[in-house]
Write a protein that holds these residues in place. Sequence first.
Motif, mmCIF file in Angstrom:
data_model
loop_
_atom_site.group_PDB
_atom_site.id
_atom_site.type_symbol
_atom_site.label_atom_id
_atom_site.label_comp_id
_atom_site.label_asym_id
_atom_site.label_seq_id
_atom_site.Cartn_x
_atom_site.Cartn_y
_atom_site.Cartn_z
ATOM 1 N N LYS A 1 46.262 37.692 30.411
ATOM 2 C CA LYS A 1 45.473 36.490 30.677
ATOM 3 C C LYS A 1 46.031 35.280 29.934
ATOM 4 O O LYS A 1 46.094 34.187 30.485
ATOM 5 C CB LYS A 1 44.011 36.704 30.280
ATOM 6 C CG LYS A 1 43.243 37.596 31.216
ATOM 7 C CD LYS A 1 41.791 37.648 30.781
ATOM 8 C CE LYS A 1 40.966 38.472 31.714
ATOM 9 N NZ LYS A 1 39.547 38.451 31.357
ATOM 10 N N VAL A 46 43.487 37.015 40.005
ATOM 11 C CA VAL A 46 42.946 36.222 38.907
ATOM 12 C C VAL A 46 42.298 34.967 39.486
ATOM 13 O O VAL A 46 42.821 34.366 40.426
ATOM 14 C CB VAL A 46 44.047 35.903 37.873
ATOM 15 C CG1 VAL A 46 45.081 34.983 38.435
ATOM 16 C CG2 VAL A 46 43.487 35.316 36.616
ATOM 17 N N VAL A 56 39.790 32.259 32.542
ATOM 18 C CA VAL A 56 40.615 33.138 33.371
ATOM 19 C C VAL A 56 39.853 34.440 33.580
ATOM 20 O O VAL A 56 39.518 35.125 32.617
ATOM 21 C CB VAL A 56 41.976 33.431 32.696
ATOM 22 C CG1 VAL A 56 42.791 34.388 33.543
ATOM 23 C CG2 VAL A 56 42.748 32.150 32.463
ATOM 24 N N ARG A 60 46.959 42.543 40.518
ATOM 25 C CA ARG A 60 45.694 42.036 40.022
ATOM 26 C C ARG A 60 45.460 40.672 40.637
ATOM 27 O O ARG A 60 46.389 39.948 40.957
ATOM 28 C CB ARG A 60 45.721 41.913 38.501
ATOM 29 C CG ARG A 60 45.681 43.238 37.817
ATOM 30 C CD ARG A 60 45.761 43.196 36.325
ATOM 31 N NE ARG A 60 45.373 41.962 35.706
ATOM 32 C CZ ARG A 60 45.703 41.637 34.477
ATOM 33 N NH1 ARG A 60 46.448 42.438 33.759
ATOM 34 N NH2 ARG A 60 45.312 40.502 33.953
ATOM 35 N N SER A 89 39.990 38.132 35.757
ATOM 36 C CA SER A 89 40.905 38.940 36.549
ATOM 37 C C SER A 89 40.287 40.287 36.873
ATOM 38 O O SER A 89 39.391 40.764 36.176
ATOM 39 C CB SER A 89 42.229 39.141 35.805
ATOM 40 O OG SER A 89 42.043 39.961 34.688
#
Length: 92
Positions: A32, A69, A50, A67, A52
Amino acid sequence: MDGIKYAVLTDKSIRLLGKNKYTFNIESRATKIGIKLSIELFFGVKVKDVNSHRLPAKSRRMGQTMRRVIITLQPGYSIQPLKKIKNFNQNT
């Protein structure tokens, strides 16, 4: 930019644009803090938050998982869409 693959344009991500939130797919090994620094340096904005999560694995995909985000920018900042580059070689 290390770790960021591409921006995501879905119904939900387009709705989040009104709340100054942007959605990206990133590599699974990216952190992150690294993503926050990459976004701030590349786009010249200040990141507030942030969030995610891992995307569900596909049965045929081998190896890395991705992933997603969601980045919240501080008030007063926005990411402008990239402009198309015109082909200047049309006269030749």
